[in-house]
Scaffold this motif. Structure first.
Motif, PDB file in Angstrom:
ATOM      1  N   ILE A   1      -7.188  -4.660  -9.309  1.00  0.00           N
ATOM      2  CA  ILE A   1      -7.046  -3.432  -8.357  1.00  0.00           C
ATOM      3  C   ILE A   1      -5.702  -3.564  -7.388  1.00  0.00           C
ATOM      4  O   ILE A   1      -5.015  -2.636  -7.330  1.00  0.00           O
ATOM      5  CB  ILE A   1      -8.156  -3.274  -7.482  1.00  0.00           C
ATOM      6  CG1 ILE A   1      -9.399  -3.039  -8.170  1.00  0.00           C
ATOM      7  CG2 ILE A   1      -7.894  -2.411  -6.350  1.00  0.00           C
ATOM      8  CD1 ILE A   1     -10.776  -3.209  -7.224  1.00  0.00           C
ATOM      9  N   ILE A   2      -5.283  -4.875  -6.814  1.00  0.00           N
ATOM     10  CA  ILE A   2      -4.169  -5.043  -6.341  1.00  0.00           C
ATOM     11  C   ILE A   2      -3.043  -4.926  -7.040  1.00  0.00           C
ATOM     12  O   ILE A   2      -1.812  -4.272  -6.585  1.00  0.00           O
ATOM     13  CB  ILE A   2      -4.143  -6.586  -5.731  1.00  0.00           C
ATOM     14  CG1 ILE A   2      -5.386  -6.523  -4.245  1.00  0.00           C
ATOM     15  CG2 ILE A   2      -2.965  -6.878  -4.867  1.00  0.00           C
ATOM     16  CD1 ILE A   2      -5.739  -7.932  -4.034  1.00  0.00           C
ATOM     17  N   THR A   3      -2.960  -5.331  -8.311  1.00  0.00           N
ATOM     18  CA  THR A   3      -1.849  -5.245  -9.215  1.00  0.00           C
ATOM     19  C   THR A   3      -1.638  -3.892  -9.596  1.00  0.00           C
ATOM     20  O   THR A   3      -0.545  -3.535  -9.547  1.00  0.00           O
ATOM     21  CB  THR A   3      -2.259  -6.144 -10.649  1.00  0.00           C
ATOM     22  OG1 THR A   3      -2.455  -7.360 -10.377  1.00  0.00           O
ATOM     23  CG2 THR A   3      -0.978  -5.979 -11.560  1.00  0.00           C
ATOM     24  N   GLU A   4      -2.754  -2.959  -9.802  1.00  0.00           N
ATOM     25  CA  GLU A   4      -2.551  -1.659 -10.138  1.00  0.00           C
ATOM     26  C   GLU A   4      -1.968  -1.052  -8.996  1.00  0.00           C
ATOM     27  O   GLU A   4      -0.902  -0.126  -9.174  1.00  0.00           O
ATOM     28  CB  GLU A   4      -3.837  -0.824 -10.413  1.00  0.00           C
ATOM     29  CG  GLU A   4      -3.711   0.452 -10.678  1.00  0.00           C
ATOM     30  CD  GLU A   4      -5.082   1.057 -11.446  1.00  0.00           C
ATOM     31  OE1 GLU A   4      -5.197   1.421 -12.492  1.00  0.00           O
ATOM     32  OE2 GLU A   4      -6.070   1.312 -10.592  1.00  0.00           O
ATOM     33  N   LEU A   5      -2.471  -0.909  -7.739  1.00  0.00           N
ATOM     34  CA  LEU A   5      -1.880  -0.630  -6.492  1.00  0.00           C
ATOM     35  C   LEU A   5      -0.338  -1.059  -6.247  1.00  0.00           C
ATOM     36  O   LEU A   5       0.379   0.079  -6.012  1.00  0.00           O
ATOM     37  CB  LEU A   5      -2.607  -0.668  -5.398  1.00  0.00           C
ATOM     38  CG  LEU A   5      -4.020  -0.489  -5.328  1.00  0.00           C
ATOM     39  CD1 LEU A   5      -4.972  -0.816  -4.113  1.00  0.00           C
ATOM     40  CD2 LEU A   5      -3.934   1.237  -5.187  1.00  0.00           C
ATOM     41  N   THR A   6      -0.004  -2.093  -6.617  1.00  0.00           N
ATOM     42  CA  THR A   6       1.404  -2.673  -6.605  1.00  0.00           C
ATOM     43  C   THR A   6       2.361  -1.918  -7.509  1.00  0.00           C
ATOM     44  O   THR A   6       3.439  -1.365  -7.099  1.00  0.00           O
ATOM     45  CB  THR A   6       1.320  -4.093  -6.532  1.00  0.00           C
ATOM     46  OG1 THR A   6       0.503  -4.715  -5.866  1.00  0.00           O
ATOM     47  CG2 THR A   6       2.750  -4.647  -6.466  1.00  0.00           C
TER      48      THR A   6
END
Length: 90
Positions: free
Chosen positions: A76-81
């Protein structure tokens, strides 16, 4: 878990070969890297679908085909980044 707060940090640490990382072994089993180009390839992007008691469903991103599957909060954090860094390319 309720009340969980996570503060992701994005930084340029220089050449990876010169780094000495000492993660907490109680929290981190292994450290690995994935090139940005790998994360941006459509064949390495996917989604996992979940159901709770057969009724409520939700979908989370997953990144595949690397040394490990990247899923859960990390994905999730990777996608948002990626969405923030490359709004027209992701």
């Amino acid at each position: 878990q309720r009340g969980l707060m996570v503060a992701p940090v994005v930084a340029n640490l220089g050449p990876l070969e010169t780094l000495t990382l000492t993660p907490n072994p109680d929290e981190v089993e292994e450290v690995f890297t994935l090139p940005l180009a790998h994360l941006l390839r459509e064949e390495n992007q996917g989604y996992t679908h979940f159901r709770t008691a057969g009724r409520y469903g939700y979908t989370l991103p997953v990144f595949l085909n690397g040394p490990h599957k990247v899923w859960g909060l990390t994905a999730i954090i990777t996608e948002l980044t990626l969405e923030l860094l490359l709004p027209d390319g992701y």
